[in-house]
Design a protein around this motif. Sequence first.
Motif, PDB file in Angstrom:
ATOM      1  N   ARG A  59       3.259   5.477   7.964  1.00 38.56           N
ATOM      2  CA  ARG A  59       4.591   6.252   8.501  1.00 38.56           C
ATOM      3  C   ARG A  59       4.817   5.732   9.946  1.00 38.56           C
ATOM      4  O   ARG A  59       5.888   5.679  10.029  1.00 38.56           O
ATOM      5  CB  ARG A  59       4.044   7.802   8.477  1.00 38.56           C
ATOM      6  CG  ARG A  59       5.295   8.792   9.056  1.00 38.56           C
ATOM      7  CD  ARG A  59       5.004  10.191   8.802  1.00 38.56           C
ATOM      8  NE  ARG A  59       6.174  10.843   9.246  1.00 38.56           N
ATOM      9  CZ  ARG A  59       6.206  12.186   9.323  1.00 38.56           C
ATOM     10  NH1 ARG A  59       5.242  13.152   8.771  1.00 38.56           N
ATOM     11  NH2 ARG A  59       7.376  12.971   9.499  1.00 38.56           N
ATOM     12  N   ILE A  71      13.095   6.978   8.003  1.00 38.53           N
ATOM     13  CA  ILE A  71      12.473   6.809   6.691  1.00 38.53           C
ATOM     14  C   ILE A  71      13.643   7.621   5.860  1.00 38.53           C
ATOM     15  O   ILE A  71      13.896   8.762   6.529  1.00 38.53           O
ATOM     16  CB  ILE A  71      11.121   7.353   6.769  1.00 38.53           C
ATOM     17  CG1 ILE A  71       9.973   6.435   7.289  1.00 38.53           C
ATOM     18  CG2 ILE A  71      10.506   7.411   5.296  1.00 38.53           C
ATOM     19  CD1 ILE A  71       8.867   7.133   7.875  1.00 38.53           C
ATOM     20  N   GLN A  73      13.241   3.900   3.617  1.00 44.29           N
ATOM     21  CA  GLN A  73      13.382   2.332   3.925  1.00 44.29           C
ATOM     22  C   GLN A  73      13.219   1.641   2.692  1.00 44.29           C
ATOM     23  O   GLN A  73      12.431   1.913   2.114  1.00 44.29           O
ATOM     24  CB  GLN A  73      12.609   1.723   5.117  1.00 44.29           C
ATOM     25  CG  GLN A  73      12.510   2.271   6.477  1.00 44.29           C
ATOM     26  CD  GLN A  73      11.660   1.663   7.454  1.00 44.29           C
ATOM     27  OE1 GLN A  73      11.114   0.690   7.246  1.00 44.29           O
ATOM     28  NE2 GLN A  73      11.529   1.925   8.579  1.00 44.29           N
TER      29      GLN A  73
END
Length: 109
Positions: A59, A71, A73
């Motif tokens: 993460r 995010i 992606q």
Amino acid sequence: MSDVNTRIGDIVNSNDVVLFMKGTPLFPQCGFSSRAVAILDHLGVAYESVDVLQDMEIRQSIKTYSDWPTIPQLYVKGEFVGGSDIMMEMYEAGELKQLMTQSGVASAA
């Protein structure tokens, strides 16, 4: 840190399409991830997903790996494409479908 980058690189390079997201395609955990999944599903392409909520190292490190702060992606054939806003713009312009076709991405079974 380099171990995590190696793991990310292995995931990105061993799958034609990879979506790093919050949650799973069946149960996205944020609206942006949900939109990204909907776009890929609508395109009908096969893709791998990585739930960043299950791995804090990934993460944090994916943001450095791509030099992109948010995010989800999307990666296609090892190349970073962008987040959900870029995916939506490319999808609406027909560019994402074109990218998938030109890259030889397989359709979902």
